[in-house]
Design a protein around this motif. Structure first.
Motif, mmCIF file in Angstrom:
data_model
loop_
_atom_site.group_PDB
_atom_site.id
_atom_site.type_symbol
_atom_site.label_atom_id
_atom_site.label_comp_id
_atom_site.label_asym_id
_atom_site.label_seq_id
_atom_site.Cartn_x
_atom_site.Cartn_y
_atom_site.Cartn_z
ATOM 1 N N ASP A 25 -2.513 21.383 88.447
ATOM 2 C CA ASP A 25 -1.429 21.318 89.465
ATOM 3 C C ASP A 25 -1.637 19.762 90.268
ATOM 4 O OD1 ASP A 25 0.820 21.793 91.033
ATOM 5 O OD2 ASP A 25 -0.224 22.974 92.667
ATOM 6 N N SER A 26 -1.826 18.819 89.301
ATOM 7 C CA SER A 26 -2.205 17.534 89.911
ATOM 8 C C SER A 26 -1.254 16.540 89.503
ATOM 9 C CB SER A 26 -3.652 16.928 89.606
ATOM 10 O OG SER A 26 -3.731 15.596 89.919
ATOM 11 N N ASN A 27 0.018 16.158 90.278
ATOM 12 C CA ASN A 27 0.982 15.346 89.671
ATOM 13 C C ASN A 27 1.062 14.330 90.834
ATOM 14 O OD1 ASN A 27 2.836 14.557 87.852
ATOM 15 N ND2 ASN A 27 4.494 15.662 88.354
ATOM 16 N N ASP A 28 0.194 13.793 91.469
ATOM 17 C CA ASP A 28 0.390 12.637 92.538
ATOM 18 C C ASP A 28 1.064 11.531 92.172
ATOM 19 O OD1 ASP A 28 -0.926 14.252 94.677
ATOM 20 O OD2 ASP A 28 -2.813 13.573 93.555
ATOM 21 N N THR A 29 2.062 11.004 92.940
ATOM 22 C CA THR A 29 2.534 9.881 92.555
ATOM 23 C C THR A 29 1.674 8.538 92.287
ATOM 24 O OG1 THR A 29 4.651 10.209 93.745
ATOM 25 C CG2 THR A 29 4.445 8.014 93.526
ATOM 26 N N VAL A 30 1.613 7.657 91.570
ATOM 27 C CA VAL A 30 0.655 6.571 91.276
ATOM 28 C C VAL A 30 1.315 5.336 90.971
ATOM 29 C CG1 VAL A 30 -1.122 8.184 90.222
ATOM 30 C CG2 VAL A 30 0.830 7.461 88.681
ATOM 31 N N ILE A 31 0.623 4.281 90.850
ATOM 32 C CA ILE A 31 1.115 3.230 90.497
ATOM 33 C C ILE A 31 0.271 2.491 89.282
ATOM 34 C CG2 ILE A 31 1.613 0.676 91.231
ATOM 35 C CD1 ILE A 31 1.764 1.380 94.078
ATOM 36 N N TYR A 342 -0.640 4.991 99.962
ATOM 37 C CA TYR A 342 -1.184 4.594 98.869
ATOM 38 C C TYR A 342 -2.656 4.060 98.942
ATOM 39 C CZ TYR A 342 3.256 4.581 96.332
ATOM 40 O OH TYR A 342 4.586 4.945 95.705
ATOM 41 N N ILE A 343 -3.471 4.989 98.086
ATOM 42 C CA ILE A 343 -4.810 4.657 98.019
ATOM 43 C C ILE A 343 -5.207 3.595 96.785
ATOM 44 C CG2 ILE A 343 -7.125 5.576 97.719
ATOM 45 C CD1 ILE A 343 -5.451 6.543 100.195
ATOM 46 N N PRO A 344 -5.660 2.607 97.083
ATOM 47 C CA PRO A 344 -5.686 1.341 96.008
ATOM 48 C C PRO A 344 -7.031 1.805 95.104
ATOM 49 C CG PRO A 344 -6.482 0.556 98.083
ATOM 50 C CD PRO A 344 -5.973 1.954 98.396
ATOM 51 N N LYS A 345 -6.787 1.531 93.899
ATOM 52 C CA LYS A 345 -7.787 1.851 92.799
ATOM 53 C C LYS A 345 -8.111 0.557 92.198
ATOM 54 C CE LYS A 345 -8.090 6.389 93.369
ATOM 55 N NZ LYS A 345 -9.209 7.102 93.863
ATOM 56 N N GLY A 359 -3.845 -1.864 93.944
ATOM 57 C CA GLY A 359 -2.768 -1.582 95.045
ATOM 58 C C GLY A 359 -1.426 -1.986 94.584
ATOM 59 N N ASN A 360 -0.503 -1.853 95.816
ATOM 60 C CA ASN A 360 1.193 -1.925 95.268
ATOM 61 C C ASN A 360 1.235 -3.428 95.699
ATOM 62 O OD1 ASN A 360 3.792 -1.701 94.963
ATOM 63 N ND2 ASN A 360 4.355 -0.732 96.719
ATOM 64 N N LYS A 361 1.708 -4.060 94.591
ATOM 65 C CA LYS A 361 1.727 -5.364 94.459
ATOM 66 C C LYS A 361 3.169 -6.108 94.154
ATOM 67 C CE LYS A 361 -1.642 -5.488 91.371
ATOM 68 N NZ LYS A 361 -1.890 -3.952 91.382
ATOM 69 N N THR A 362 3.314 -7.354 94.117
ATOM 70 C CA THR A 362 4.502 -8.007 93.757
ATOM 71 C C THR A 362 3.944 -9.407 93.313
ATOM 72 O OG1 THR A 362 6.844 -8.611 94.078
ATOM 73 C CG2 THR A 362 5.239 -9.125 96.004
ATOM 74 N N ILE A 363 4.881 -10.449 92.994
ATOM 75 C CA ILE A 363 4.454 -11.751 92.225
ATOM 76 C C ILE A 363 5.430 -12.573 93.300
ATOM 77 C CG2 ILE A 363 4.246 -13.176 90.447
ATOM 78 C CD1 ILE A 363 4.232 -10.647 88.834
ATOM 79 N N TYR A 364 4.769 -13.779 93.611
ATOM 80 C CA TYR A 364 5.753 -14.976 94.292
ATOM 81 C C TYR A 364 5.375 -16.166 93.347
ATOM 82 C CZ TYR A 364 7.040 -12.245 98.317
ATOM 83 O OH TYR A 364 7.277 -11.418 99.385
ATOM 84 N N ARG A 365 6.477 -16.690 92.868
ATOM 85 C CA ARG A 365 6.300 -18.072 92.322
ATOM 86 C C ARG A 365 6.714 -19.120 93.090
ATOM 87 N NH1 ARG A 365 7.753 -17.695 86.387
ATOM 88 N NH2 ARG A 365 5.777 -16.602 86.526
ATOM 89 N N ILE A 366 5.700 -19.963 93.323
ATOM 90 C CA ILE A 366 5.761 -21.218 93.954
ATOM 91 C C ILE A 366 6.117 -22.486 93.246
ATOM 92 C CG2 ILE A 366 4.213 -22.594 95.736
ATOM 93 C CD1 ILE A 366 2.423 -20.044 95.826
#
Length: 485
Positions: A25-31, A342-345, A359-366
């Protein structure tokens, strides 16, 4: 391509893990993040490709009755779990880097946010699709760069590792810069140009070479490109091609496009000799097409030698990425949602560059504002905000003493991860392959020449934001503190 149900295109352990989650019964949301660690073929960059096929896969994912019966026959899965699978659909979010985008190691190309059973199931197919097409698109971009503005045609179907690799590989090759493909199925499926001339067997099926050339030119008056190396390139093939071109000119039937193709021998020597012969006969517009086990290094060498070649047909070494046959993309858990947070892994490794970014990340192009060239990429937490009106400090996450200070107004930012699925519904419209090709061309123009060179290219820095860097080190410290002997 007809849409296939690829639901069972997964590793078996994805299903056994899914049943384990189900039973507990383990269906946590993950990234989960898709990323790669090393650029293929010694390149200074890669090209992201395959997102449209990922979208098709996610849209069509379901377990048919036949799938359920097959899984039941394995005697590994219990009935309550099979009942769950029979009603399965993807309900999560997916973010992706648009196809044709220049990419670099360690940054998330695909981010899956979903219940863990769903996120686990889609791992294998996403990697299969993204790894293959990104590999071939990258190889194609290198081949086209070596050609220095000459057209490059993808000719590799018969040497590809099966029909899918040949067809989707052709798609990726066009994204990477090829003008079209010999693969008719790919041309039809993806609305890309179908290209080709004739084989040696066409010449050999006639009593003589001249007759074969005449018949082909008469049959295809819009594009008479004649294969001249069946018997003797300079003594027979090129003179006979010139004779046919002369006859067409005298009859007022000169093709819009015409030329010769070389498929063997010393391409530099033969092309230069053929060019002189064609020019002397009054056919300076005649193109010279070359094939014969080409890759970016051979094309670069031939260009250095002054080969008189206008167009390149590249097959085996492109469609298989022969020198680097695997892209190496991975799919790693980055966070688990508990009590709305969100608990980072993080995954550890003896190799520092194999330690994942949590963690929950994004990318910035410079970009450098003055030139429009890529300065660096910045992996940041998804909720971090940056303004071009403020100065920006970036640093190498492994060699932290290497810092760059960007003054306000001297740089621009672009977030390159975009929403693709929200709550299981696709919110992204894929451009056509030819539109992606043009976008990719513009993307490649943002790279410095030093990054595009074929050998020992300059690396583009992929940095971590200070917040992400601190989070990563905090997790490492916590793990080390709990593992004391």
């Amino acid at each position: 391509m007809d849409k296939e149900n690829l639901t069972l295109l997964t590793d078996f352990y994805e299903l056994t893990m899914m049943q384990g989650y189900f039973k507990n019964d383990s269906n946590d949301t993950v990234i989960f993040d898709v990323f790669y660690r090393t650029n293929p073929s010694g390149s200074g960059y890669a090209i992201c490709a395959g997102l449209d096929q990922v979208i098709d896969y996610i849209k069509n994912i379901h377990f048919s009755n036949e799938d359920i019966e097959y899984l039941r026959s394995l005697r590994m899965f219990e009935e309550d779990f099979l009942t769950y699978l029979s009603g399965f659909r993807f309900t999560g979010d997916i973010y992706g880097v648009p196809e044709g985008t220049v990419i670099f190691p360690m940054e998330p190309l695909i981010k899956v946010i979903a219940p863990i059973m769903e996120a686990q199931l889609v791992e294998t197919a996403i990697l299969n699709i993204i790894n293959h097409q990104s590999l071939i698109a990258t190889k194609a971009s290198r081949v086209c760069y070596a050609a220095k503005g000459d057209t490059v045609m993808e000719f590799g179907l018969r040497r590809a590792q099966g029909p899918d690799a040949g067809t989707y590989g052709a798609r990726a090759a066009v994204i990477g810069g090829c003008i079209g493909t010999s693969n008719v199925l790919a041309a039809k499926a993806f609305d890309i140009p179908a290209l080709g001339t004739h084989a040696h067997s066409w010449i050999m099926s006639f009593e003589d070479e001249l007759t074969a050339f005449r018949e082909y030119a008469d049959l295809y008056p819009g594009n008479a490109t004649l294969l001249v190396d069946t018997y003797d390139t300079l003594r027979s093939g090129v003179p006979n091609a010139i004779k046919v071109f002369s006859e067409l000119r005298e009859a007022g039937k000169m093709p819009k496009k015409y030329g010769i193709r070389l498929d063997s021998g010393d391409l530099a020597y033969l092309s230069k000799k053929a060019r002189k012969m064609l020019d002397a006969a009054g056919f300076p517009e005649a193109s010279i097409v070359a094939s014969s086990d080409l890759d970016e290094y051979l094309i670069d060498s031939l260009k250095t030698q002054g080969a008189a070649i206008d167009s390149w047909g590249v097959g085996t070494n492109l469609i298989t990425s022969k020198d680097c046959p695997a892209f190496g993309g991975v799919y790693k858990l980055a966070a688990i949602k508990k009590d709305g947070k969100y608990i980072p892994k993080i995954k550890l490794s003896e190799n520092p560059w194999k330690i994942t970014n949590p963690g929950n990340k994004t990318i910035y192009r410079i970009y450098e504002k003055e030139s429009g060239k890529v300065k660096a990429d910045l992996i940041a937490m998804a909720d971090e905000k940056y303004s071009e009106e403020n100065p920006l400090k970036i640093f190498d996450p492994l060699a932290t003493w290497k810092k760059t200070y960007l003054k306000a107004g001297t740089y621009t930012l672009r977030e390159i991860l975009v929403p693709v699925f929200k709550a299981g519904t696709c919110v992204y419209t894929s451009p056509s392959v030819m539109e992606i090709r043009e976008y990719c061309r513009k993307e490649l123009d943002t790279l410095w020449d030093e990054t595009r060179r074929l050998v020992n290219p300059h690396d583009v820095y992929v940095d971590l934001s200070n917040e992400l860097y601190q989070l990563k080190n905090q997790l490492l410290d916590n793990i080390n503190g709990n593992n004391q002997i």
